[in-house]
Design a protein around this motif. Sequence first.
Motif, PDB file in Angstrom:
ATOM      1  N   ASP A 111       0.816  -1.277  -0.028  1.00  0.00           N
ATOM      2  CA  ASP A 111      -0.076  -0.013   0.103  1.00  0.00           C
ATOM      3  C   ASP A 111       0.926   1.284  -0.083  1.00  0.00           C
ATOM      4  OD1 ASP A 111      -1.786   2.157   0.993  1.00  0.00           O
ATOM      5  OD2 ASP A 111      -3.169   0.655   1.425  1.00  0.00           O
ATOM      6  N   ASP A 112       0.758   1.928  -1.061  1.00  0.00           N
ATOM      7  CA  ASP A 112       1.643   3.354  -1.236  1.00  0.00           C
ATOM      8  C   ASP A 112       1.331   4.313  -0.055  1.00  0.00           C
ATOM      9  OD1 ASP A 112       2.677   2.295  -3.478  1.00  0.00           O
ATOM     10  OD2 ASP A 112       1.301   3.232  -4.752  1.00  0.00           O
ATOM     11  N   THR A 113       0.310   4.177   0.794  1.00  0.00           N
ATOM     12  CA  THR A 113       0.274   5.332   1.826  1.00  0.00           C
ATOM     13  C   THR A 113       1.009   4.849   2.977  1.00  0.00           C
ATOM     14  OG1 THR A 113      -1.741   4.068   2.550  1.00  0.00           O
ATOM     15  CG2 THR A 113      -2.231   5.725   1.001  1.00  0.00           C
TER      16      THR A 113
ATOM     17  N   ASP B  65      -7.349   5.007   3.413  1.00  0.00           N
ATOM     18  CA  ASP B  65      -7.923   6.361   3.132  1.00  0.00           C
ATOM     19  C   ASP B  65      -7.727   6.905   4.671  1.00  0.00           C
ATOM     20  OD1 ASP B  65      -9.389   8.640   3.186  1.00  0.00           O
ATOM     21  OD2 ASP B  65     -11.302   8.052   2.911  1.00  0.00           O
ATOM     22  N   ASP B  66      -6.647   7.820   4.740  1.00  0.00           N
ATOM     23  CA  ASP B  66      -6.279   8.319   6.138  1.00  0.00           C
ATOM     24  C   ASP B  66      -7.375   9.235   6.888  1.00  0.00           C
ATOM     25  OD1 ASP B  66      -3.805   7.274   5.915  1.00  0.00           O
ATOM     26  OD2 ASP B  66      -2.962   9.145   5.161  1.00  0.00           O
TER      27      ASP B  66
END
Length: 659
Positions: free
Chosen positions: A125-127, A385-386
């Motif tokens: 996950d890129d986040t 989704d932060d």
Amino acid sequence: MPIAFVHSTNPAEALLTPEPIRLPRLPIPDLHSTLQKYVQSLIPFLRDQEIREGVPFEAAIRERFKWAAELEGGIGSDCQKRLIELDKQSPRNWLDDNFWIKKAYHEWRAPLIVNSNWWLAFYNDDTVPRHVVDGQEAQGLSGITFWQVRRAAWMVYRVLDFKDKLEQQEIYPLTTRTGLWFRNTVEQMFYTCRIPQHNCDALSPQPTHTHPNARKIVLMIDDHIYAIEVYRPDGSLVNPSEIEHRMLEAVRDFDERARSGERVVPVGILTADERDIWASNFEHLRSLSLNNARILETIQQSIFAVSLDAHTLGQSSGATGTPAEVNKHLHNIRSSIDGRNRWFDKAITLIVESNTRAGAMGEHSPCDALVPSIVMEYAIVQPIDDNTFIPMQDVARARSSSVDRVDGWERLDFDVDARMRIACQGALGRAKAIIADSDDAVYWFNDFGSDWIKNEARLSPDAFVQMALQLAWYKTRGEFTAVYETVLTRLFDRGRTETIRSYTEDSRAWILSMMGISASVKRRHELLRRAIQTHTKLTREAAAGRGIDRHLLGLRLMLLSGERASLFDDSLFARSQTWKLSTSGLSAGHLFRGTGFGAPCSDGYGINYLIAPDMVKFCVESKFSCPLTSTVHFHTAVAESMLDMQALCTEVALFPSHL
């Protein structure tokens, strides 16, 4: 691009459709057609037998056609009538209602680990911060990191969101044939667990939607088992932040127990054992207490399982994205380090390592791997989704506060005795031996993919890859073998799969031309095109319910005691179904690092491949103990074969008049 999801333009309208679409029943093929196709499929084996053993081809093929005629005019006709009668008595599907799951999966006594379960490794996950992915995250509890829990919570939410949208017909509506088949199939992957029984396993009955267990997932942390409520009593889905909070409570409980020196007996390892051994231990475990019976029921009826591993397998072996690192990731999803912290009987398990690497593993009998792969693509196509979570620094500060404790989770602690402790030790040793023997790796072939095959070579990508696999086999073994390829029969109600017998007279002729020196480039290309055309024809027939292997299985099962058929007693009948090359194509795999399933033959390969526009991922499993197989060497042979085929097609395209 990931798989496109079919949306209804008006879900409410779809629900009000007066005449719902119905899928046709899986047909019982014509007896004469099946027997003729079957004998035709033996031709390459008989050609090879003539060369290697001196058995005259013409005499051998005539004998098989004679046996086919005898079967058709005799007991085979009776078996066909019995099969037709069985179909009339079957609610939906003569194959799936009666014996497919039993014969293909549940009667098999081998351990599920590696041998039967499928596995799928996701991209990162890129986040997630880079230092976390690199294994440098310090914030966590007893090896479980907070980012690990967050990614797990997000994926849980996304999977459940997919399930809810499917039920509400916002995706794959029942107004389409694809939607109807897909929904019926997805229903089998949730709330499902395989139950060990002597001689033949079973699937657990699914709970009603109002049952308390239908609101839960099972969470495993270092062999500790928890139940997490992910739906409220009114049926509404808990939000991602609350799922994370409840999972963190379980992690905090695990941490407190670990710090106090408490260690649980790893009961989950029993699910990795030989099925009859597990069946005996299952009965004893359940009989020990009402508590154990309740826990087993909770696990079976839960929506799916999640495993949080307090490690990242192979983290120090190389940088992220190297072949070694990707393969270690695959190995952990396949089996963990030693088979622990898993419940292999569960239809779906999401697995997240300490650095947030993630994947899924599943028990094969409820549904085939393509279906959960579509669900998983939905789960991971949208990164975390932060905005749906509290800031990570607040999670770290709040972890020790008793004020923020929440409900919605519970321990599932088994009562065990000395027998169970000994059984777990034995199962652990046997699981380690299976894992140590599994030669499992993925090879990313980057020279070209489906775009070049379709646009430049003008050939079917799947058939092209199938020919490359057969050529690679011949290069490494100097002989031919039966080849199994899976095709879905999703045109039909409760359709599962059919076999494509990929090894044909035409594929054999092409391979021999490639390995010899006498055939011209033009002739090799002609033979390749013919082999691919034959494979494409077999694929279409199988997908349309006109394959032969499921029908042959049904006919044999209709034989009464004492009834025999020369065609079935023929040694070639078994040999032509000894799939030393067991293959299956999945999808383009844009979001998957690799996948896999075990080789069904100890001296063969299990191969799952993902054909993307510009690359092909070959995911291969074999056994170290077999001196005839090597996954690395097979990868090399596949790459050489793909490039040989590209060179052949390119030369014909560039210099057609010179050939």
